[in-house]
Design an enzyme around this catalytic site. Structure first.
Site, short mmCIF file in Angstrom:
data_model
loop_
_atom_site.label_atom_id
_atom_site.label_comp_id
_atom_site.label_asym_id
_atom_site.label_seq_id
_atom_site.Cartn_x
_atom_site.Cartn_y
_atom_site.Cartn_z
N GLU A 1 0.83 -1.21 0.00
CA GLU A 1 0.00 0.00 0.00
C GLU A 1 0.87 1.27 0.00
OE1 GLU A 1 -2.95 -0.30 3.07
OE2 GLU A 1 -3.88 -2.06 2.17
N GLU B 1 -5.59 -8.57 0.50
CA GLU B 1 -6.64 -8.41 1.51
C GLU B 1 -7.94 -8.09 0.80
OE1 GLU B 1 -5.82 -5.56 4.63
OE2 GLU B 1 -3.75 -6.27 4.81
#
Length: 410
Positions: free
Chosen positions: A136, A241
């Site tokens: 991220e 995720e």
């Protein structure tokens, strides 16, 4: 081929395993998709959740947790330098480990010696590990977002050392969901340093917590498209995720109906149309109850715990019952899927790819006669034995225009 210009779905046919044409990457299954689960062994509740889920839905091919990368002297029992206990307990021949490794020191202080020590401990256990290093990076709240050149340098350092010292580790490069490819390519370290490409995304009822922007009609897999088109020919893809909220701290509403719809759209659409997505990891966590998240804005705190919504749990059981989703590591699906071809074999199995998020039921008409109505995704129907020659199959969803396919039976 389809004759509708506003088709709410597309039809696919189930075929025997059709392995990925490109050479397989490290840990990549020939066909099918691993299912992964966030696991907490550090608390009694987390361990009991994992035990209960294993009892109810069976094993998973991948188990994941976070790991903070820092100097060994700054580690503690709850945040070890390398989580050997977790890897030993859950990893093995039938399960891989996915570690989301986040730097807790400045990137410039990530040295060869530190990385080699982590690699030494990982290699000594010889369990399969997906290492999601500094993910991220396209989120500005992360400190490793600031300098793309330094990020690439350190990713390459970590990858080189893992490839040399810990061949049981696969390197995963993972942005959060994005729509502009340019926003992440500055961080891409290069094909030789990346084993898998990952992505993180969630299905939230309110877009960024804004009550005026409801996401009911958003297909969650649409947020994969830019990444998939850019990298699926180079790397297998890991959804590092994913989860769909069934409750939000910003609302008292039960959102289970939303979660069940989104998770079916996500998993089954991937099954039918994204063959290079080979690993999906569900974040089984309740952020509304966790002490460490109580300081976060309510709009950011969601409940993704499968055990806290009976309908969500039942949907997850249904998803994992499909043989395409691999519950053990080093396995492969017996089936693949392709758009309906011009000719079909007898007793073909047809499934519906949802192209409109409002689809909740499908009626199938074979040669003008109702064959079956189904409200269970992925809207599967088995064709009967048919005479040789031309036939038509029409699918009528609860929304949108019908879609019709013509095919020949040998």
């Amino acid at each position: 081929m389809a004759t509708s210009l506003t088709a709410p779905l597309e039809l696919y046919v189930q075929t025997p395993q059709n392995p990925t044409a490109a050479p397989l990457a490290k840990f990549e299954p020939p066909a099918g998709c691993y299912v992964g689960l966030w696991a907490d062994l550090d608390s009694p509740d987390g361990r009991s959740d994992l035990d209960r889920l294993t009892e109810l839905v069976g094993s998973h091919a991948v188990y994941f947790r976070y790991n903070f990368f820092r100097r060994p002297e700054n580690a503690n029992p709850w945040s070890p330098f390398f989580p050997a206990k977790f890897v030993e307990q859950l990893g093995g021949e039938d399960a891989a480990i996915h570690l989301a490794v986040e730097p807790r020191i400045p990137l410039k202080e990530v040295t060869e010696d530190l990385v080699k020590e982590w690699a030494r401990q990982a290699g000594a256990l010889n369990r399969p590990i997906f290492m999601r290093w500094a993910s991220e990076f396209n989120d500005t709240v992360n400190s490793w977002n600031k300098d793309p050149v330094l990020y690439r340098e350190k990713f390459r350092l970590v990858a080189r050392i893992m490839h040399e010292e810990a061949p049981n580790v696969a390197m995963v490069w993972t942005p959060m969901a994005f729509s502009d490819l340019k926003s992440v390519m500055a961080y891409y370290p290069g094909q030789e340093f990346v084993d898998w490409v990952g992505i993180t995304l969630y299905s939230k009822y309110y877009w960024n917590g804004d009550p005026a922007r409801v996401t009911v009609n958003l297909l969650p897999n649409s947020r994969l498209d830019v990444l998939y088109q850019a990298f699926a020919d180079k790397h297998p893809i890991q959804v590092s995720e994913y989860a769909a909220e069934h409750h939000s701290a910003s609302s008292s509403r039960d959102l289970s109906y939303f979660a069940t719809a989104k998770m079916q759209q996500f998993y089954f659409n991937i099954m039918l149309k994204y063959p290079r997505i080979k690993n999906i990891n569900w974040l089984n966590f309740d952020m509304t109850a966790a002490d460490e998240y109580k300081g976060y804005p309510a709009t950011r705190r969601a409940n993704y715990n499968l055990l806290k919504s009976p309908s969500v749990l039942k949907t997850y059981q249904h998803i994992l019952s499909q043989p395409y989703f691999l519950k053990t590591f080093n396995s492969a699906s017996r089936y693949s899927y392709q758009p309906i071809p011009p000719a079909l074999n007898q007793n073909a199995v047809v499934l519906g790819y949802v192209a409109d998020a409002r689809v909740s039921s499908v009626r199938y008409f074979l040669d003008g006669q109702l064959l079956q109505k189904t409200s269970v995704a992925p809207f599967r129907v088995q064709l009967p034995t048919l005479k040789a020659g031309k036939h038509t199959l029409k699918a009528v969803a609860n929304v949108g225009s019908p879609v019709q396919y013509s095919f020949k039976m040998p």
